[in-house]
Design a protein around this motif. Structure first.
Motif, short mmCIF file in Angstrom:
data_model
loop_
_atom_site.label_atom_id
_atom_site.label_comp_id
_atom_site.label_asym_id
_atom_site.label_seq_id
_atom_site.Cartn_x
_atom_site.Cartn_y
_atom_site.Cartn_z
N PHE A 245 0.79 -1.10 0.12
CA PHE A 245 -0.03 -0.08 -0.13
C PHE A 245 0.75 1.29 0.28
N MET A 246 0.25 2.20 -0.67
CA MET A 246 1.09 3.59 -0.76
C MET A 246 0.30 4.20 0.40
N GLU A 247 1.26 4.67 1.51
CA GLU A 247 1.02 5.38 2.59
C GLU A 247 1.30 6.82 2.90
N LEU A 248 0.29 7.62 3.08
CA LEU A 248 0.68 8.82 3.62
C LEU A 248 1.03 9.09 5.00
N GLY A 249 2.28 9.56 5.14
CA GLY A 249 2.56 9.89 6.80
C GLY A 249 3.10 11.36 6.76
N TYR A 250 3.10 11.72 8.06
CA TYR A 250 3.59 13.04 8.41
C TYR A 250 3.99 13.04 10.06
N VAL A 251 4.79 14.03 10.43
CA VAL A 251 5.08 14.46 11.55
C VAL A 251 5.22 16.04 11.74
N ILE A 252 4.42 16.72 12.64
CA ILE A 252 4.79 17.93 12.69
C ILE A 252 5.19 18.46 14.01
N ALA A 253 6.17 19.21 14.15
CA ALA A 253 6.83 19.75 15.40
C ALA A 253 5.69 20.23 16.34
N LYS A 254 5.60 20.25 17.53
CA LYS A 254 4.77 20.65 18.67
C LYS A 254 4.28 22.14 18.60
N GLU A 255 5.21 22.85 18.04
CA GLU A 255 5.07 24.40 18.24
C GLU A 255 4.23 24.71 16.94
N TYR A 256 4.21 23.93 15.97
CA TYR A 256 3.54 24.22 14.49
C TYR A 256 2.38 23.68 14.53
N GLN A 257 1.82 22.76 15.44
CA GLN A 257 0.69 21.86 15.65
C GLN A 257 -0.51 22.76 15.64
N ASN A 258 -1.66 22.48 15.32
CA ASN A 258 -3.01 23.38 15.48
C ASN A 258 -2.70 24.56 14.76
N LYS A 259 -1.98 24.76 13.69
CA LYS A 259 -2.03 25.82 12.75
C LYS A 259 -2.08 25.74 11.42
N GLY A 260 -2.83 24.48 11.20
CA GLY A 260 -3.07 24.28 9.68
C GLY A 260 -2.05 23.51 9.00
N TYR A 261 -0.76 23.62 9.53
CA TYR A 261 0.22 23.08 8.56
C TYR A 261 0.16 21.74 8.24
#
Length: 326
Positions: A245-261
């Protein structure tokens, strides 16, 4: 010639913000044409892009040996202040392609030239090249820049969003990446990095094999304005039984979360997968406690699948079809 140069300068001065960013990150500075009977109308659009991004065309006039033709190229590049590693050779002569491709193997990494073989009749092949093309209708400066970058072991710039630049990882990203993974909550629902020595080995292999053979993978996400590391995002593989399966993955740093990134970047990655990679179906596998990722998957148009296969473990399986539609 002066009128043409003034026109090119005016084009470059009227670049959009995104075009300015693309030009600032180009490695390729010259495209060398060694093609018989080259039809100008076939490369007209490409040459418009070349003028826009200040990439110089070089035409080979010598009809002698490969050595003589390459010497002419080097002299022209030197005259214009361009290094050979900043150029891409396009040739329909398999002997020339082989000569230039093999010549660079005895030189240091910052010498030699990327080679593209033009299969004009679709019948001749050449193994001594970085890439083979049948025409130039779907190529552009960024296409040749990626060939140049791959030859020089430089990262591809994958895509740009309003606030971010997504590119391939390099070894110099690791310090910041380790810092990111030490952030609060980052490894609650994703695997930690290996120890430093093993992570370095893994990253080298990932660059050499995943990027080289597939042209995609997990990428680095940076702020377009200040270059700060925002996180990671991209396309990976998950083996489930006999399927991959082709899988989408992501990790966003804490300070950039809840900002639409996460939404901004994942939308762009999905669009890239559809438009550039030809992917028509993409999957997410999410821990049931990771409510933020479940909300994001649904926001992006994923549908939860009623899987009972134990190979998924406790992860919830989401799928999105027709990924070119967002």
């Amino acid at each position: 010639m002066q009128t043409e140069n003034r026109g090119d300068l005016q084009m470059q001065q009227n670049l959009t913000k995104e075009q300015e960013l693309i030009r600032s990150q180009l490695t390729v500075r010259a495209i060398v044409w060694h093609v018989r009977n080259l039809a100008e109308e076939d490369i007209a659009e490409l040459e418009v892009q070349m003028r826009l991004f200040d990439v110089r065309p070089v035409r080979v006039r010598t009809t002698g040996s490969c050595w003589e033709a390459y010497e002419e190229i080097l002299q022209e590049l030197e005259r214009t202040g361009i290094f050979e590693w900043e150029a891409v050779l396009i040739t329909d002569d398999d002997r020339m392609a082989e000569y230039v491709f093999k010549e660079r193997r005895v030189l240091d990494a910052k010498k030699g030239m990327a080679v593209v073989f033009f299969e004009e009749d679709g019948g001749r092949t050449c193994s001594a090249a970085d890439m083979a093309v049948l025409g130039f209708e779907e190529t552009g400066v960024q296409f040749f820049d990626r060939i140049c970058k791959r030859k020089n072991r430089l990262p591809w710039n994958i895509l740009y969003t309003e606030r971010t630049c997504v590119r391939e990882i390099t070894m110099t990203d690791l310090d910041e990446l380790f810092e990111l993974y030490q952030g609060e909550g980052i490894t609650d629902y994703t695997e930690s990095l290996y120890d430093r020595a093993r992570e370095e080995e893994y990253t080298r292999n990932y660059i050499d094999y995943m990027y080289y053979y597939y042209g995609y993978g997990m990428w680095i996400v940076r702020d377009r304005e200040n270059g700060a590391l925002i996180g990671r995002a991209g396309i990976g593989h998950r083996d489930v039984g006999d399927e991959v399966f082709m899988e989408l993955g992501y990790v966003i740093a804490k300070e950039y979360q809840n900002k639409g990134y996460a939404t901004e970047v994942c939308r762009a990655v999905i669009r890239y997968a559809g438009e550039e990679l030809g992917v028509r179906q993409i999957h997410c596998f999410i821990h049931p406690d990771n409510r933020a990722s479940v909300r994001l998957a649904r926001k992006l148009g994923f549908t939860e699948m009623p899987d009972t296969d134990v190979s998924f473990g406790e992860l919830r399986h989401f799928r999105k079809n027709n990924i070119h539609i967002l």
